[in-house]
Design a protein around this motif. Sequence first.
Motif, short mmCIF file in Angstrom:
data_model
loop_
_atom_site.label_atom_id
_atom_site.label_comp_id
_atom_site.label_asym_id
_atom_site.label_seq_id
_atom_site.Cartn_x
_atom_site.Cartn_y
_atom_site.Cartn_z
N ILE A 22 0.84 -1.21 0.00
CA ILE A 22 0.00 0.00 0.00
C ILE A 22 0.87 1.25 0.00
CG2 ILE A 22 -1.65 1.33 1.37
CD1 ILE A 22 -2.71 -1.45 2.37
N ILE A 23 1.90 1.25 0.84
CA ILE A 23 2.80 2.40 0.95
C ILE A 23 3.59 2.58 -0.34
CG2 ILE A 23 4.86 3.26 2.13
CD1 ILE A 23 3.67 1.91 4.72
N ASN A 24 4.12 1.50 -0.88
CA ASN A 24 4.89 1.60 -2.12
C ASN A 24 4.03 2.13 -3.26
OD1 ASN A 24 7.18 0.62 -0.84
ND2 ASN A 24 6.85 -1.48 -1.52
N ARG A 25 2.78 1.68 -3.33
CA ARG A 25 1.86 2.17 -4.36
C ARG A 25 1.63 3.67 -4.20
NH1 ARG A 25 -2.45 -1.18 -3.77
NH2 ARG A 25 -3.42 0.23 -2.29
N LYS A 26 1.42 4.11 -2.96
CA LYS A 26 1.19 5.52 -2.69
C LYS A 26 2.40 6.36 -3.08
CE LYS A 26 -1.06 8.99 -0.85
NZ LYS A 26 -2.29 9.48 -1.48
N ILE A 27 3.59 5.91 -2.69
CA ILE A 27 4.81 6.64 -3.01
C ILE A 27 5.01 6.70 -4.52
CG2 ILE A 27 7.34 6.53 -2.86
CD1 ILE A 27 6.92 5.49 0.04
N SER A 28 4.76 5.61 -5.22
CA SER A 28 4.89 5.59 -6.69
C SER A 28 3.92 6.58 -7.33
CB SER A 28 4.63 4.19 -7.24
OG SER A 28 5.61 3.30 -6.79
N GLU A 29 2.69 6.61 -6.85
CA GLU A 29 1.69 7.53 -7.39
C GLU A 29 2.12 8.97 -7.18
OE1 GLU A 29 -1.85 6.32 -5.36
OE2 GLU A 29 -2.18 4.61 -6.70
N VAL A 30 2.66 9.27 -6.01
CA VAL A 30 3.07 10.64 -5.70
C VAL A 30 4.22 11.07 -6.61
CG1 VAL A 30 4.23 12.02 -3.94
CG2 VAL A 30 2.24 10.67 -3.33
N ILE A 31 5.15 10.17 -6.85
CA ILE A 31 6.30 10.52 -7.68
C ILE A 31 5.92 10.62 -9.15
CG2 ILE A 31 8.54 9.67 -8.53
CD1 ILE A 31 9.01 8.57 -5.68
N VAL A 32 5.06 9.74 -9.63
CA VAL A 32 4.73 9.67 -11.05
C VAL A 32 3.68 10.69 -11.48
CG1 VAL A 32 3.73 8.18 -12.85
CG2 VAL A 32 5.39 7.25 -11.23
N TYR A 33 2.63 10.87 -10.68
CA TYR A 33 1.51 11.71 -11.08
C TYR A 33 1.61 13.11 -10.47
CZ TYR A 33 -0.66 7.26 -12.33
OH TYR A 33 -0.92 6.03 -12.88
N ASP A 34 1.00 14.07 -11.18
CA ASP A 34 0.82 15.40 -10.62
C ASP A 34 -0.20 15.31 -9.51
OD1 ASP A 34 2.59 16.66 -12.35
OD2 ASP A 34 1.05 16.99 -13.87
N ASP A 35 -0.21 16.30 -8.63
CA ASP A 35 -1.11 16.28 -7.47
C ASP A 35 -2.56 16.06 -7.86
OD1 ASP A 35 1.00 16.64 -5.75
OD2 ASP A 35 0.72 18.80 -5.57
#
Length: 95
Positions: A22-35
């Motif tokens: 769950i945490i890794n997915r969240k971190i990946s989303e934050v890095i890859v996508y705009d807010d």
Amino acid sequence: MCNHIRYFQYQKSVRTSGWSEIINRKISEVIVYDDQDQPSDNEFRRFSERSSFRNLFLQKLVDLEKKFSGAAKDKLKNLFDQHGLYKIKEPKKIH
């Protein structure tokens, strides 16, 4: 009693593994996508109230901050601030 301890360790391991995903997915989303493009993450929000989840999250952010620079590092810092990881959470009191 030994089996009970092993079972408890197994449960903890399974929980930590699930939380890591769950945490890794969240971190990946934050890095890859705009807010504004980040998907809503109710599962992350639900677990983020648990101190053990927050500790694992903080540990992962600290480890990753050493590996990134520039915009990605700034996004990790924002994630840290956004979830108030600088605050010490008091454990919930049971009455």
